[in-house]
Enzyme design. Structure first.
Site, PDB file in Angstrom:
ATOM      1  N   SER A   1       0.908  -1.255   0.141  1.00 50.79           N
ATOM      2  CA  SER A   1       0.223   0.077  -0.019  1.00 50.79           C
ATOM      3  C   SER A   1       0.849   1.122   0.142  1.00 50.79           C
ATOM      4  O   SER A   1       2.131   1.224   0.163  1.00 50.79           O
ATOM      5  CB  SER A   1      -0.782  -0.145   1.451  1.00 50.79           C
TER       6      SER A   1
ATOM      7  N   TYR B   1      -2.602  -1.160   9.866  1.00 47.92           N
ATOM      8  CA  TYR B   1      -2.351  -1.495   8.559  1.00 47.92           C
ATOM      9  C   TYR B   1      -1.174  -0.857   7.980  1.00 47.92           C
ATOM     10  O   TYR B   1      -0.459  -1.617   7.119  1.00 47.92           O
ATOM     11  CB  TYR B   1      -3.632  -0.767   7.816  1.00 47.92           C
TER      12      TYR B   1
HETATM   13  P1  NAP Z   1     -11.389  -5.796  -0.089  1.00 43.80           P
HETATM   14  O1  NAP Z   1     -12.536  -5.540  -1.088  1.00 43.80           O
HETATM   15  O2  NAP Z   1     -11.761  -5.485   1.429  1.00 43.80           O
HETATM   16  O3  NAP Z   1     -11.151  -7.234  -0.178  1.00 43.80           O
HETATM   17  C1  NAP Z   1     -10.376  -7.891   0.708  1.00 43.80           C
HETATM   18  C2  NAP Z   1     -10.412  -9.534   0.608  1.00 43.80           C
HETATM   19  O4  NAP Z   1      -9.493 -10.072   1.755  1.00 43.80           O
HETATM   20  C3  NAP Z   1     -11.571 -10.012   0.577  1.00 43.80           C
HETATM   21  O5  NAP Z   1     -11.875 -11.087  -0.108  1.00 43.80           O
HETATM   22  C4  NAP Z   1     -11.714 -10.576   2.115  1.00 43.80           C
HETATM   23  O6  NAP Z   1     -12.731 -11.625   2.414  1.00 43.80           O
HETATM   24  C5  NAP Z   1     -10.370 -11.083   2.336  1.00 43.80           C
HETATM   25  N1  NAP Z   1     -10.135 -11.143   3.858  1.00 43.80           N
HETATM   26  C6  NAP Z   1     -10.162 -10.338   4.800  1.00 43.80           C
HETATM   27  N2  NAP Z   1     -10.013 -10.893   5.901  1.00 43.80           N
HETATM   28  C7  NAP Z   1      -9.793 -12.300   5.747  1.00 43.80           C
HETATM   29  C8  NAP Z   1      -9.479 -13.218   6.367  1.00 43.80           C
HETATM   30  N3  NAP Z   1      -9.207 -13.323   7.854  1.00 43.80           N
HETATM   31  N4  NAP Z   1      -9.311 -14.348   6.011  1.00 43.80           N
HETATM   32  C9  NAP Z   1      -9.373 -14.539   4.362  1.00 43.80           C
HETATM   33  N5  NAP Z   1      -9.387 -13.498   3.694  1.00 43.80           N
HETATM   34  C10 NAP Z   1      -9.765 -12.426   4.125  1.00 43.80           C
HETATM   35  O7  NAP Z   1     -10.122  -4.966  -0.266  1.00 43.80           O
HETATM   36  P2  NAP Z   1      -9.159  -4.839  -1.424  1.00 43.80           P
HETATM   37  O8  NAP Z   1      -9.381  -3.490  -1.721  1.00 43.80           O
HETATM   38  O9  NAP Z   1      -9.502  -5.669  -2.721  1.00 43.80           O
HETATM   39  O10 NAP Z   1      -7.873  -5.033  -1.043  1.00 43.80           O
HETATM   40  C11 NAP Z   1      -7.133  -6.039  -1.642  1.00 43.80           C
HETATM   41  C12 NAP Z   1      -5.640  -5.944  -1.341  1.00 43.80           C
HETATM   42  O11 NAP Z   1      -5.103  -4.512  -1.716  1.00 43.80           O
HETATM   43  C13 NAP Z   1      -5.429  -5.690   0.330  1.00 43.80           C
HETATM   44  O12 NAP Z   1      -4.283  -6.363   0.887  1.00 43.80           O
HETATM   45  C14 NAP Z   1      -5.382  -4.106   0.601  1.00 43.80           C
HETATM   46  O13 NAP Z   1      -4.647  -4.093   1.875  1.00 43.80           O
HETATM   47  C15 NAP Z   1      -4.657  -3.813  -0.551  1.00 43.80           C
HETATM   48  N6  NAP Z   1      -4.882  -2.396  -1.203  1.00 43.80           N
HETATM   49  C16 NAP Z   1      -6.020  -1.822  -1.491  1.00 43.80           C
HETATM   50  C17 NAP Z   1      -6.244  -0.581  -1.864  1.00 43.80           C
HETATM   51  C18 NAP Z   1      -7.432  -0.049  -2.651  1.00 43.80           C
HETATM   52  O14 NAP Z   1      -7.535   0.883  -2.766  1.00 43.80           O
HETATM   53  N7  NAP Z   1      -8.483  -0.838  -2.766  1.00 43.80           N
HETATM   54  C19 NAP Z   1      -5.034   0.100  -1.747  1.00 43.80           C
HETATM   55  C20 NAP Z   1      -3.856  -0.131  -1.351  1.00 43.80           C
HETATM   56  C21 NAP Z   1      -3.901  -1.653  -1.163  1.00 43.80           C
HETATM   57  P3  NAP Z   1     -14.294 -11.391   2.656  1.00 43.80           P
HETATM   58  O15 NAP Z   1     -14.872 -10.806   1.535  1.00 43.80           O
HETATM   59  O16 NAP Z   1     -14.672 -12.816   2.966  1.00 43.80           O
HETATM   60  O17 NAP Z   1     -14.290 -10.321   3.817  1.00 43.80           O
END
Ligand code: NAP
Length: 251
Positions: free
Chosen positions: A153, A166
């Site tokens: 991130s 985080y």
């Molecule tokens: P998201 O839509 O919240 O998806 C997160 C995923 O992780 C979901 O499938 C969730 O499953 C899963 N997860 C969470 N806790 C878990 C656990 N205990 N065991 C197994 N699976 C778990 O988030 P996203 O935005 O796609 O983020 C994906 C990655 O990108 C993350 O590492 C995040 O930090 C990083 N990131 C995102 C952004 C952004 O702007 N979106 C920016 C920088 C970095 P459930 O749906 O079942 O909860």
């Protein structure tokens, strides 16, 4: 790498595991990898979401995926060993590992940061990828051309106030990536290890972090896939220990 154009069969016959495959960026990555020919192992904690992704991949006529339910919060070394044994029996190797699952926790000053939330964030975002990688390295070695991607991130590279556990977990993720990349950087292993900062992307996590923002200004998960494809496919052979930004043009 934002401009990377993947050949249609880039990931043909590759076995790729994606964590957090049921939603957001992980869901898009799983579907994209399958569309380029990979057999995708869908790891996550909400089986209904994983089943929906499974059905979409199957309906599109891509290689049949597999569902591996794991809650990263409570999973132990034994759970990861069981996962490795299953992959060993079914496929005999692993070609790609995308550590994507993650949690945001709360935006709170360190002075008030809740210990339980701190421990949970470190467990899900950092310790779980460590344990899973450790269990899967022997299978990645069997690939002969394996790629491990960690998800970082912008606050894992330059921290900001209130991002607490985080941000710290993402700094740890970069550290884990660099240590592992250095350890595996030889011809005997053929495992490259890199990290991607997705940048602001239109998902539930982003909406929670920035509730006042209009999501339309952020790219969808599908739009940031070129760098994921580049790192998963053979065009990135020899690239290791690097930090990528999904939304920046690489020099
Ligand atoms: P998201 O839509 O919240 O998806 C997160 C995923 O992780 C979901 O499938 C969730 O499953 C899963 N997860 C969470 N806790 C878990 C656990 N205990 N065991 C197994 N699976 C778990 O988030 P996203 O935005 O796609 O983020 C994906 C990655 O990108 C993350 O590492 C995040 O930090 C990083 N990131 C995102 C952004 C952004 O702007 N979106 C920016 C920088 C970095 P459930 O749906 O079942 O909860």
């Amino acid at each position: 790498m934002q401009d990377y154009q993947a050949p249609a069969e880039l990931l043909k016959n590759r076995i790729i595991l994606v964590t957090g495959a049921g939603d957001g960026i992980g869901r898009a990555a799983a579907k994209t990898f399958a569309a380029y020919g990979a057999t995708v192992l869908l790891v996550g904690r909400t089986i209904k979401k994983l089943e929906a992704v499974y059905d979409e991949i199957e309906a599109a006529g891509h290689p049949q995926p597999a569902i591996c339910p794991i809650n990263l919060e409570g999973a132990t070394s034994k759970d990861y060993d069981d996962l490795a044994n299953t992959i060993q029996q079914e496929f005999g190797r692993l070609d790609g590992l995308l550590h994507n699952a993650g949690q945001l926790g709360t935006l709170t000053p360190i002075e008030q940061y809740d210990t339980e939330t701190w421990n949970k964030l470190l467990q899900v975002n950092l310790t779980a990828p460590f344990l899973m990688t450790q269990a899967l390295i022997p299978l990645l070695r069997e690939s002969g051309d394996a790629s491990v991607i960690f998800t970082s991130s912008s606050v894992g590279r330059k921290a900001r106030a209130y991002w607490g556990a985080y941000a710290v977990s993402k700094f740890g993720t970069e550290g884990l990536m660099q240590v592992l990349a250095d350890e595996l950087d030889d011809e005997h292993n053929n495992i490259r290890v890199n990290s991607i900062n997705p940048g602001a992307t239109r998902t539930n996590m982003r909406a929670h972090a920035y509730p006042a923002e209009n999501p339309i200004h952020n790219p969808t998960p599908e739009q940031i896939m070129p760098v994921y494809l580049y790192l998963m496919g053979s065009d990135s052979q020899g690239v290791t220990g690097q930090m990528f930004d999904a939304q920046k043009k690489q020099p």
